[in-house]
Design an enzyme around this catalytic site. Structure first.
Site, mmCIF file in Angstrom:
data_model
loop_
_atom_site.group_PDB
_atom_site.id
_atom_site.type_symbol
_atom_site.label_atom_id
_atom_site.label_comp_id
_atom_site.label_asym_id
_atom_site.label_seq_id
_atom_site.Cartn_x
_atom_site.Cartn_y
_atom_site.Cartn_z
ATOM 1 N N HIS A 146 0.182 -1.457 0.089
ATOM 2 C CA HIS A 146 -0.346 0.150 -0.023
ATOM 3 C C HIS A 146 0.661 0.979 0.269
ATOM 4 O O HIS A 146 2.034 1.247 0.301
ATOM 5 C CB HIS A 146 -0.886 0.178 1.113
ATOM 6 C CG HIS A 146 -0.043 0.094 2.344
ATOM 7 N ND1 HIS A 146 0.101 -1.516 3.209
ATOM 8 C CD2 HIS A 146 0.623 1.432 3.401
ATOM 9 C CE1 HIS A 146 0.837 -0.539 4.056
ATOM 10 N NE2 HIS A 146 0.960 0.114 4.623
ATOM 11 N N HIS A 189 5.660 6.343 -1.223
ATOM 12 C CA HIS A 189 6.500 5.197 -1.178
ATOM 13 C C HIS A 189 5.701 3.620 -0.917
ATOM 14 O O HIS A 189 4.492 3.929 -0.639
ATOM 15 C CB HIS A 189 7.604 5.017 -0.492
ATOM 16 C CG HIS A 189 7.160 5.106 1.010
ATOM 17 N ND1 HIS A 189 6.496 5.729 1.603
ATOM 18 C CD2 HIS A 189 6.938 3.819 1.549
ATOM 19 C CE1 HIS A 189 6.305 5.678 2.959
ATOM 20 N NE2 HIS A 189 6.549 4.131 3.310
#
Lengths: 171, 171
Positions: free
Chosen positions: B34, B116
């Site tokens: 995620h 990220h």
């Protein structure tokens, strides 16, 4: 891609289920505790967007939220050694399950629908006897509500990722 | 209850991330790959329903879907030994992050936002040197789209369960 439709119980019920799954369910890490509302099915992403999601929205809009109770564990033995928290059957949950096998949604059903939250599976026969013997003594008094269901897809590692949420009774 | 807001990449990107997470990320089993869009925050269920979800709907409605690319790994070293798939920065992703810290949403930000997907964390310094040394050689060419974000809550075992999906550009 492989898709599935599930209801995730409230945190309270998920925490109870996880306290057993941690020890007894090898799928513990692949998906949070859930009620499978439609067996896994194959579909193309295009079809999911163009046909299946619109139908799931309709179904959600036309289904009112409903309550359920969990009072005890049960098992699919002797078919499998799966042990589960039994969802007290209600017309509402069977109706929702039925709707999820209509229209553009795949209609094949491998099993009769038994609403449940799995807490143990893939046990050896000996483990099963021990574990079921002790879990079957437990009494629960959990009240919970189904106010949404989720469309998930399966990753290559076997884990499930939520694709979309459908709130019951909402447009 | 502890809540968080994340974007789940497409299956393609999740599968790539998991191929590394499996070996290097002890959170592998707690949540699928995620992009954290808002750091975890505490909230009451009532407030989530009455205030936070309505605002998240507004934010989603007023944000158009956008694309991002993943081309290489990077790291938060020396702050932490976390290694991640770097999301090529774009105005769109920073704007969305900013919006998720406004209005009734908690505004505290412990870290500057670096988009990220974590693939390794909690490595020893020695492991980190080895692993980062080899991962940093990799080149990726992944194109993906953000067309939704999800509100999650954390279970007692540390795993995250999706509470609701918000589609970008939709009412």
């Amino acid at each position: 891609m492989k898709y599935g439709i599930a209801v995730f119980p409230s945190k309270k019920v998920q925490d109870v289920a996880n306290s057993y799954r941690k020890r007894y369910d090898p799928h513990y890490a692949l998906i949070p505790p859930h009620i499978t509302m439609k067996e896994a099915f194959e579909a193309e992403e295009d079809q999911i967007e163009s046909e299946i999601i619109p139908q799931l929205r309709e179904i959600a809009k036309n289904t009112e939220p409903f309550s359920y109770g969990v009072y005890k564990v049960s098992s699919f033995s002797p078919v499998t050694n799966t042990i589960y928290l039994k969802i007290e059957p209600s017309d509402e949950i069977f109706d929702l399950n039925d709707k999820l096998y209509t229209g553009v949604l795949p209609e094949e059903k491998d099993f009769a629908f038994v609403p449940h939250i799995t807490i143990a599976q893939k046990l050896s026969d000996e483990e099963f006897s021990d574990v079921y013997g002790s879990l079957t003594m437990l009494k629960f008094d959990l009240q919970d509500q189904v106010d949404r269901f989720q469309l998930l897809y399966q990753l290559e590692n076997g884990a499930w990722s939520v694709y979309e949420t459908f709130r019951l009774g909402r447009g």
